[in-house]
Design a protein around this motif. Structure first.
Motif, PDB file in Angstrom:
ATOM      1  N   ALA A 105       0.830  -1.206   0.000  1.00  0.00           N
ATOM      2  CA  ALA A 105       0.000   0.000   0.000  1.00  0.00           C
ATOM      3  C   ALA A 105       0.864   1.255   0.000  1.00  0.00           C
ATOM      4  CB  ALA A 105      -0.927  -0.008   1.214  1.00  0.00           C
ATOM      5  N   LEU A 106       2.003   1.187   0.677  1.00  0.00           N
ATOM      6  CA  LEU A 106       2.908   2.338   0.697  1.00  0.00           C
ATOM      7  C   LEU A 106       3.533   2.581  -0.672  1.00  0.00           C
ATOM      8  CD1 LEU A 106       4.580   2.092   4.211  1.00  0.00           C
ATOM      9  CD2 LEU A 106       3.410   4.068   3.263  1.00  0.00           C
ATOM     10  N   LYS A 107       3.764   1.508  -1.418  1.00  0.00           N
ATOM     11  CA  LYS A 107       4.257   1.692  -2.787  1.00  0.00           C
ATOM     12  C   LYS A 107       3.239   2.497  -3.603  1.00  0.00           C
ATOM     13  CE  LYS A 107       6.965  -2.604  -3.024  1.00  0.00           C
ATOM     14  NZ  LYS A 107       7.066  -3.934  -3.690  1.00  0.00           N
ATOM     15  N   ASP A 108       1.959   2.139  -3.442  1.00  0.00           N
ATOM     16  CA  ASP A 108       0.913   2.876  -4.156  1.00  0.00           C
ATOM     17  C   ASP A 108       0.881   4.334  -3.721  1.00  0.00           C
ATOM     18  OD1 ASP A 108       0.181   0.553  -5.425  1.00  0.00           O
ATOM     19  OD2 ASP A 108      -1.471   0.101  -4.061  1.00  0.00           O
ATOM     20  N   ALA A 109       0.977   4.559  -2.412  1.00  0.00           N
ATOM     21  CA  ALA A 109       0.930   5.925  -1.890  1.00  0.00           C
ATOM     22  C   ALA A 109       2.124   6.738  -2.381  1.00  0.00           C
ATOM     23  CB  ALA A 109       0.880   5.903  -0.367  1.00  0.00           C
ATOM     24  N   CYS A 110       3.307   6.124  -2.363  1.00  0.00           N
ATOM     25  CA  CYS A 110       4.516   6.817  -2.847  1.00  0.00           C
ATOM     26  C   CYS A 110       4.367   7.218  -4.309  1.00  0.00           C
ATOM     27  CB  CYS A 110       5.737   5.922  -2.683  1.00  0.00           C
ATOM     28  SG  CYS A 110       6.329   5.745  -0.996  1.00  0.00           S
ATOM     29  N   ASN A 111       3.913   6.266  -5.129  1.00  0.00           N
ATOM     30  CA  ASN A 111       3.753   6.555  -6.557  1.00  0.00           C
ATOM     31  C   ASN A 111       2.731   7.658  -6.781  1.00  0.00           C
ATOM     32  OD1 ASN A 111       5.634   4.700  -7.510  1.00  0.00           O
ATOM     33  ND2 ASN A 111       4.155   3.017  -7.517  1.00  0.00           N
ATOM     34  N   ALA A 112       1.633   7.610  -6.029  1.00  0.00           N
ATOM     35  CA  ALA A 112       0.597   8.634  -6.189  1.00  0.00           C
ATOM     36  C   ALA A 112       1.137  10.010  -5.812  1.00  0.00           C
ATOM     37  CB  ALA A 112      -0.616   8.279  -5.327  1.00  0.00           C
ATOM     38  N   VAL A 113       1.898  10.081  -4.721  1.00  0.00           N
ATOM     39  CA  VAL A 113       2.465  11.364  -4.294  1.00  0.00           C
ATOM     40  C   VAL A 113       3.420  11.899  -5.351  1.00  0.00           C
ATOM     41  CG1 VAL A 113       4.031  12.462  -2.623  1.00  0.00           C
ATOM     42  CG2 VAL A 113       2.175  10.992  -1.815  1.00  0.00           C
ATOM     43  N   LEU A 114       4.301  11.054  -5.862  1.00  0.00           N
ATOM     44  CA  LEU A 114       5.278  11.497  -6.863  1.00  0.00           C
ATOM     45  C   LEU A 114       4.605  11.885  -8.171  1.00  0.00           C
ATOM     46  CD1 LEU A 114       8.127   8.944  -6.140  1.00  0.00           C
ATOM     47  CD2 LEU A 114       8.187  11.404  -5.711  1.00  0.00           C
ATOM     48  N   ASN A 115       3.558  11.158  -8.537  1.00  0.00           N
ATOM     49  CA  ASN A 115       2.848  11.478  -9.778  1.00  0.00           C
ATOM     50  C   ASN A 115       2.037  12.767  -9.666  1.00  0.00           C
ATOM     51  OD1 ASN A 115       3.790   9.233 -11.165  1.00  0.00           O
ATOM     52  ND2 ASN A 115       2.100   7.936 -10.484  1.00  0.00           N
ATOM     53  N   GLU A 116       1.431  12.998  -8.502  1.00  0.00           N
ATOM     54  CA  GLU A 116       0.516  14.132  -8.343  1.00  0.00           C
ATOM     55  C   GLU A 116       1.209  15.406  -7.888  1.00  0.00           C
ATOM     56  OE1 GLU A 116      -2.538  12.765  -5.699  1.00  0.00           O
ATOM     57  OE2 GLU A 116      -2.938  10.970  -6.911  1.00  0.00           O
ATOM     58  N   GLU A 117       2.211  15.288  -7.056  1.00  0.00           N
ATOM     59  CA  GLU A 117       2.877  16.491  -6.519  1.00  0.00           C
ATOM     60  C   GLU A 117       4.357  16.224  -6.287  1.00  0.00           C
ATOM     61  OE1 GLU A 117       1.221  17.569  -2.711  1.00  0.00           O
ATOM     62  OE2 GLU A 117       0.463  15.560  -2.350  1.00  0.00           O
ATOM     63  N   GLY A 118       4.999  15.644  -7.274  1.00  0.00           N
ATOM     64  CA  GLY A 118       6.382  15.206  -7.130  1.00  0.00           C
ATOM     65  C   GLY A 118       7.339  16.260  -6.629  1.00  0.00           C
ATOM     66  N   ALA A 119       7.429  17.399  -7.318  1.00  0.00           N
ATOM     67  CA  ALA A 119       8.388  18.428  -6.910  1.00  0.00           C
ATOM     68  C   ALA A 119       8.059  18.996  -5.544  1.00  0.00           C
ATOM     69  CB  ALA A 119       8.415  19.537  -7.959  1.00  0.00           C
ATOM     70  N   ALA A 120       6.778  19.266  -5.304  1.00  0.00           N
ATOM     71  CA  ALA A 120       6.363  19.837  -4.013  1.00  0.00           C
ATOM     72  C   ALA A 120       6.669  18.893  -2.860  1.00  0.00           C
ATOM     73  CB  ALA A 120       4.872  20.170  -4.048  1.00  0.00           C
ATOM     74  N   SER A 121       6.548  17.592  -3.105  1.00  0.00           N
ATOM     75  CA  SER A 121       6.788  16.620  -2.037  1.00  0.00           C
ATOM     76  C   SER A 121       8.257  16.535  -1.650  1.00  0.00           C
ATOM     77  CB  SER A 121       6.281  15.237  -2.454  1.00  0.00           C
ATOM     78  OG  SER A 121       7.107  14.672  -3.453  1.00  0.00           O
ATOM     79  N   LEU A 122       9.128  17.035  -2.520  1.00  0.00           N
ATOM     80  CA  LEU A 122      10.567  16.982  -2.266  1.00  0.00           C
ATOM     81  C   LEU A 122      11.148  18.343  -1.887  1.00  0.00           C
ATOM     82  CD1 LEU A 122      11.499  14.710  -5.293  1.00  0.00           C
ATOM     83  CD2 LEU A 122      11.063  14.003  -2.930  1.00  0.00           C
ATOM     84  N   GLN A 123      10.287  19.342  -1.763  1.00  0.00           N
ATOM     85  CA  GLN A 123      10.706  20.706  -1.462  1.00  0.00           C
ATOM     86  C   GLN A 123      10.635  20.979   0.039  1.00  0.00           C
ATOM     87  OE1 GLN A 123      12.457  23.300  -1.790  1.00  0.00           O
ATOM     88  NE2 GLN A 123      11.642  24.001  -3.797  1.00  0.00           N
ATOM     89  N   TYR A 124      11.283  22.062   0.468  1.00  0.00           N
ATOM     90  CA  TYR A 124      11.069  22.535   1.837  1.00  0.00           C
ATOM     91  C   TYR A 124       9.572  22.743   2.077  1.00  0.00           C
ATOM     92  CZ  TYR A 124      16.039  23.683   2.553  1.00  0.00           C
ATOM     93  OH  TYR A 124      17.396  23.628   2.699  1.00  0.00           O
ATOM     94  N   SER A 125       9.182  22.651   3.344  1.00  0.00           N
ATOM     95  CA  SER A 125       7.764  22.784   3.664  1.00  0.00           C
ATOM     96  C   SER A 125       7.595  23.637   4.915  1.00  0.00           C
ATOM     97  CB  SER A 125       7.152  21.390   3.881  1.00  0.00           C
ATOM     98  OG  SER A 125       5.758  21.474   4.064  1.00  0.00           O
ATOM     99  N   THR A 126       6.357  23.845   5.316  1.00  0.00           N
ATOM    100  CA  THR A 126       6.084  24.649   6.512  1.00  0.00           C
ATOM    101  C   THR A 126       6.422  23.878   7.778  1.00  0.00           C
ATOM    102  OG1 THR A 126       3.801  23.871   6.585  1.00  0.00           O
ATOM    103  CG2 THR A 126       4.219  25.908   5.370  1.00  0.00           C
ATOM    104  N   THR A 127       6.797  24.582   8.796  1.00  0.00           N
ATOM    105  CA  THR A 127       7.160  23.953  10.063  1.00  0.00           C
ATOM    106  C   THR A 127       5.972  23.240  10.683  1.00  0.00           C
ATOM    107  OG1 THR A 127       8.773  25.711  10.432  1.00  0.00           O
ATOM    108  CG2 THR A 127       8.184  24.369  12.337  1.00  0.00           C
ATOM    109  N   GLU A 128       4.797  23.841  10.600  1.00  0.00           N
ATOM    110  CA  GLU A 128       3.619  23.276  11.254  1.00  0.00           C
ATOM    111  C   GLU A 128       3.241  21.907  10.714  1.00  0.00           C
ATOM    112  OE1 GLU A 128       3.372  27.720  11.662  1.00  0.00           O
ATOM    113  OE2 GLU A 128       3.960  26.290  10.113  1.00  0.00           O
TER     114      GLU A 128
END
Length: 400
Positions: free
Chosen positions: A46-69
């Protein structure tokens, strides 16, 4: 070169349990030492599916700096989970942390001045002891029985220590004892905190892993004055390797936590947060937790049966309704560290109880973990432990 360490470095100690785990890594050792979830229950596919979905849908954003909260969809999902157990919150009340251990450490940084008093259960979580000790806190221990912290003792300690910074408690399937604070005591703890104007740090990593008995609302459910800081984690209900925990507290506290977290790591792993949120979107995490509970119930039942069958009769032990641990109290005068050493010679490991008492008040107890071993290994390991306990306790009786 001259030692340039800060004065507080002598307060930081390696975790005794982590050091023990190094010793027990040999494949021939059956280990009941670590508080490790069962790895075969991790939802890898299931995590493989979730990882692929995240990379496909918001790949660059998921690897960028994010908010502290933290990632908003994950905080929203956490708020929904907490609402089910009786905590009403908004995302402004929630900070995502790098595991609950960071939440504990940040709590120490935020509240503890050198020499401040903390009240805790006796015994209590070893890693919290180490975290708070690194800020030079003083510990006041409150006795427990099978229903958790004794409220009469807590009130006595609050009277004796009127400037206590906070009460640290693990009300559900406590680490190390597996005990649960009963309902009336939860309500009474809030009453005492209000009366004596003290904060409560409620650490709840195990509450969702209840496999017997009646569900109880968190202490924070009864909080009327925003004085409970609630800490939890995905480590025991999902995967520990993603290192995701959270703090739920009044916004004024969260603002301070955010400032301190920014000095530590800026933000928690963006990718891990998105993977977890996506998993909760695509899959039913409650169904996954139910699988965990079913397995842990079987393993806990097996270990309790083995204690009855293989251990000496002149000891006592907890009978948890959830969580990961059983606490065994040996006759007075028996040193659990010696028992650990002898068990290791038989290729079975536990954790001596000594380090769970911040002031070193008791030596004759052991913590056993049942979540990480199969029933077959539990039976074999408990036989080995039983042999050691019979032999060593007979020696103690002979000496007396």
């Amino acid at each position: 070169m001259e030692n340039k360490f800060a004065k507080r470095t002598h307060l930081a100690k390696s975790s005794e349990t982590r050091e023990i785990l190094k010793v027990t890594e040999r494949p021939e050792v059956i280990s009941f030492a670590g508080g490790l979830p069962a790895p075969e229950l991790f939802p890898v596919e299931a995590l493989k599916d979730a990882c692929n979905a995240v990379l496909n849908e918001e790949g660059a954003a998921s690897l960028q700096y994010s908010t502290t909260e933290g990632y908003i969809p994950l905080r929203e999902a956490i708020c929904q989970r907490m609402k089910v157990i009786g905590i009403n919150s908004t995302i402004e009340d929630v900070l995502i942390t790098s595991g609950s251990q960071q939440a504990i450490d940040l709590t120490g940084r935020l509240f503890i001045d050198e020499g401040d008093t903390i009240i805790c259960e006796s015994p209590t979580y070893l890693a919290a002891i180490n975290a708070f000790k690194s800020y030079n806190a003083k510990f006041v221990e409150v006795a427990m029985d099978e229903d958790g912290m004794v409220m009469e003792e807590l009130e006595k300690k609050l009277q004796e220590h009127p400037h206590t910074k906070f009460i640290y408690t693990i009300p559900d399937f406590q680490n190390p004892t597996g005990r649960t604070l009963k309902l009336e005591r939860r309500k009474r703890m809030i009453e005492l905190a209000n009366q004596y104007d003290v904060l409560i740090v409620e650490d709840n990593p195990y509450g969702a892993v209840r496999f017997a008995g009646e569900e109880l609302p968190p202490v924070k459910h009864f909080d009327t004055e925003s004085r409970v800081i609630y800490i939890s984690t995905f480590s025991k209900i999902f995967t520990p390797g993603l290192r995701l925990g959270w703090i739920c507290a009044d916004k004024s506290f969260i603002e301070k936590y955010v400032a301190f977290k920014q000095t530590a790591d800026l933000h928690t792993d963006s990718f891990a947060q998105r993977i977890t949120a996506k998993y909760m979107e695509l899959y039913d995490i409650e169904e996954h937790i139910n699988k965990i509970k079913a397995v842990y119930k079987e393993r806990c039942t097996a270990m309790l049966s083995c204690i009855e069958e293989f251990f000496p009769k002149n000891l006592s032990y907890s009978k948890p309704e959830g969580g990961l641990f059983i606490w065994v109290e040996l006759p007075e005068g028996v040193d659990s560290t010696h028992i650990f050493t002898e068990c290791l010679k038989n290729n079975v490991a536990c954790v001596p109880g000594v380090p769970f008492f911040p002031n070193g008040t008791q030596k004759n107890a052991l913590r056993l973990n049942y979540s990480n071993m199969s029933e077959e290994k539990i039976i074999e390991g408990m036989k080995r432990m039983g042999e050691v306990l019979h032999r060593e306790l007979e020696k103690e009786t002979t000496l007396l």
